[in-house]
Design a protein around this motif. Sequence first.
Motif, mmCIF file in Angstrom:
data_model
loop_
_atom_site.group_PDB
_atom_site.id
_atom_site.type_symbol
_atom_site.label_atom_id
_atom_site.label_comp_id
_atom_site.label_asym_id
_atom_site.label_seq_id
_atom_site.Cartn_x
_atom_site.Cartn_y
_atom_site.Cartn_z
ATOM 1 N N PRO A 1 0.797 -1.235 0.000
ATOM 2 C CA PRO A 1 0.000 0.000 0.000
ATOM 3 C C PRO A 1 0.825 1.277 0.000
ATOM 4 N N LEU A 2 2.092 1.220 0.400
ATOM 5 C CA LEU A 2 2.914 2.424 0.472
ATOM 6 C C LEU A 2 3.844 2.577 -0.725
ATOM 7 N N VAL A 3 3.823 1.638 -1.644
ATOM 8 C CA VAL A 3 4.597 1.780 -2.871
ATOM 9 C C VAL A 3 3.933 2.846 -3.737
ATOM 10 N N LYS A 4 4.742 3.632 -4.440
ATOM 11 C CA LYS A 4 4.170 4.697 -5.275
ATOM 12 C C LYS A 4 3.173 4.123 -6.261
ATOM 13 N N LYS A 5 2.136 4.882 -6.537
ATOM 14 C CA LYS A 5 1.074 4.464 -7.434
ATOM 15 C C LYS A 5 1.431 4.796 -8.875
ATOM 16 N N PRO A 6 0.805 4.126 -9.853
ATOM 17 C CA PRO A 6 1.062 4.465 -11.258
ATOM 18 C C PRO A 6 0.781 5.945 -11.502
ATOM 19 N N PHE A 7 1.569 6.557 -12.385
ATOM 20 C CA PHE A 7 1.414 7.996 -12.562
ATOM 21 C C PHE A 7 1.853 8.450 -13.951
ATOM 22 N N PHE A 8 1.284 9.583 -14.356
ATOM 23 C CA PHE A 8 1.688 10.285 -15.582
ATOM 24 C C PHE A 8 2.504 11.508 -15.177
ATOM 25 N N TYR A 9 3.557 11.780 -15.935
ATOM 26 C CA TYR A 9 4.415 12.931 -15.654
ATOM 27 C C TYR A 9 4.789 13.557 -16.994
ATOM 28 N N GLY A 10 4.436 14.830 -17.185
ATOM 29 C CA GLY A 10 4.720 15.514 -18.434
ATOM 30 C C GLY A 10 5.331 16.885 -18.211
ATOM 31 N N VAL A 11 6.194 17.298 -19.145
ATOM 32 C CA VAL A 11 6.872 18.594 -19.086
ATOM 33 C C VAL A 11 6.867 19.199 -20.484
ATOM 34 N N ALA A 12 6.582 20.495 -20.573
ATOM 35 C CA ALA A 12 6.635 21.207 -21.851
ATOM 36 C C ALA A 12 7.164 22.609 -21.601
ATOM 37 N N GLY A 13 7.997 23.107 -22.526
ATOM 38 C CA GLY A 13 8.554 24.431 -22.305
ATOM 39 C C GLY A 13 9.232 24.997 -23.524
ATOM 40 N N ALA A 14 9.821 26.165 -23.338
ATOM 41 C CA ALA A 14 10.509 26.880 -24.409
ATOM 42 C C ALA A 14 11.743 27.556 -23.850
ATOM 43 N N ASP A 15 12.747 27.735 -24.719
ATOM 44 C CA ASP A 15 13.956 28.427 -24.301
ATOM 45 C C ASP A 15 14.458 29.312 -25.441
ATOM 46 N N ARG A 16 15.226 30.335 -25.055
ATOM 47 C CA ARG A 16 15.751 31.272 -26.044
ATOM 48 C C ARG A 16 16.976 31.979 -25.488
ATOM 49 N N THR A 17 17.950 32.206 -26.368
ATOM 50 C CA THR A 17 19.079 33.070 -26.049
ATOM 51 C C THR A 17 18.882 34.385 -26.791
ATOM 52 N N PHE A 18 18.715 35.481 -26.054
ATOM 53 C CA PHE A 18 18.446 36.780 -26.654
ATOM 54 C C PHE A 18 19.733 37.400 -27.201
ATOM 55 N N ASP A 19 19.552 38.461 -28.000
ATOM 56 C CA ASP A 19 20.699 39.092 -28.648
ATOM 57 C C ASP A 19 21.713 39.626 -27.646
ATOM 58 N N LEU B 1 5.080 11.937 0.484
ATOM 59 C CA LEU B 1 5.950 13.095 0.262
ATOM 60 C C LEU B 1 7.283 12.668 -0.330
ATOM 61 N N THR B 2 7.799 11.535 0.097
ATOM 62 C CA THR B 2 9.090 11.066 -0.395
ATOM 63 C C THR B 2 9.083 10.870 -1.897
ATOM 64 N N VAL B 3 7.961 10.398 -2.458
ATOM 65 C CA VAL B 3 7.877 10.124 -3.899
ATOM 66 C C VAL B 3 7.044 11.171 -4.626
ATOM 67 N N ASN B 4 6.738 12.281 -3.961
ATOM 68 C CA ASN B 4 5.990 13.389 -4.565
ATOM 69 C C ASN B 4 4.615 12.934 -5.074
ATOM 70 N N GLN B 5 3.871 12.232 -4.197
ATOM 71 C CA GLN B 5 2.511 11.804 -4.539
ATOM 72 C C GLN B 5 1.526 12.206 -3.443
ATOM 73 N N ARG B 6 1.666 13.417 -2.951
ATOM 74 C CA ARG B 6 0.782 13.900 -1.890
ATOM 75 C C ARG B 6 -0.587 14.284 -2.414
ATOM 76 N N ASP B 7 -0.691 14.627 -3.719
ATOM 77 C CA ASP B 7 -1.955 15.055 -4.315
ATOM 78 C C ASP B 7 -2.214 14.277 -5.602
ATOM 79 N N ARG B 8 -3.515 14.163 -5.930
ATOM 80 C CA ARG B 8 -3.864 13.473 -7.177
ATOM 81 C C ARG B 8 -3.272 14.204 -8.378
ATOM 82 N N PHE B 9 -3.438 15.534 -8.419
ATOM 83 C CA PHE B 9 -2.847 16.379 -9.460
ATOM 84 C C PHE B 9 -1.813 17.289 -8.806
#
Length: 450
Positions: A307-325, A362-370
């Motif tokens: 019961p204390l093993v981390k549950k199945p989860f989705f993890y997504g990241v999206a972003g943008a980067d730029r080097t200005f003049d 908290l150790t596995v960052n699963q304190r909340d559903r979202f």
Amino acid sequence: MIAKPEFLDRRGQPLQHPRCTRADRGRRRAAREGRTMLRWQLAVLACCVAGSAVAAEDESRTGLREWLNASGSLRGAYFSSSRELDDRQNLGAASVWLRAAPKLGDAATMTLEGWSRDDGGRRQSHLREGYINVRSGPVDLRVGQQIIAWGRADELNPTDNLSPRDFTLLTPESDDQRLGTAAARLTYHFGDYAMTAIWLPSFRSNVIPIPHTPGVDVARQVPDGQGAAFKLERSGTRWEGSLSFYDGLDVNPDLVFLGVNQNAADLALRNHRIRVFGGDVATVAGPWGLRGEAAYTWTSYDPVMRPLVKKPFFYGVAGADRTFDNGIYVNVQYYLRHISNFQDPGGIGDPLLREIAVQSALTVNQRDRFEHGLSLRLSDKWFNNTLEAELAAVVSLTRGDQVWRPKVIYAINDQLKLTVGVDVFAGGSNTFYGRLRDNSAFYVEMKYGL
């Protein structure tokens, strides 16, 4: 109500947990890691002897150092706090880093990299990488201790599940916390694509900080196990990306409940098997670089047995980067986690089990559903690139916890570099980053290149 889990051995029989002291566990772990390190050092030594014979002619012509393609550094640092949540303060750290990458003929190379260090009295050595890479036409074969880093997002990488890290090391650079793992990697290139298959014959866990709580005994139980991974990647084009799959032990351990004795509650950091399917993509739109990365992880969670093993989860990241003049670099990302089969650990009736379940989540960052948030990286350079300032941060928009990491790097000359920075963890004690507040630290490091 969480039932006391029953752990099973390979034959399906109940696993007994004999009592042993923390010192006993430490000696066993040190002996196991020592035997593993010795095997790899002997293997690397054998490769060096063979490589020396192959490259004797080159050696006499160009010299040993040039043939070895050797480099390294001596580092000394001050940290105002440890990274182990143990209240140690005002620590000195010293280390030597060495790397060599000799060529073994026209089709083979060898890479050796390791360090020996003393972090406030904690002495250790590690062979980060010690492998041979052979290329024949479109095929690459790499065998030995190696670091395998997957993912195109910045720092937050859902598909990066193969090589562990030691989050307690006193070093300013997060990449220096990476540890090598034994692997055999076979890659076949065809056009803009590459297909990679990886076999992991042994396992090494992430080292994570755990607070020392009176009345609680936490053991680190790292199991033996094999793993396999596959990756199809496209690169060298406007659109780059990959699809990957991993089946093996989770480098992120779970905090599990073993039982209660007369003096303490027995917990353990234990790694369980996972399967991860993920992918990443990167492209450019005008001056902006766009990137995304996502994965779904199936875990060993069982509501009755684990019961204390981390549950199945989705993890997504999206972003943008730029080097200005003007030279300023900006990277902004949004991340999202969704936990399947989520049950709020704060709703458990039994006070002891509730506290254990909350800390485990908290150790596995699963304190909340979202859970969602933002990451930021800003940097700029001045004085012919000799002075660099960087700010990295992650802010959770769910509970408001955050980490800020500003630092300044000054190249005094071609060999000597000074780094000054701060790690600041903020948030409530019931949040992922907030529980790490005691690891907030100011540091100074001097690095001399060899």
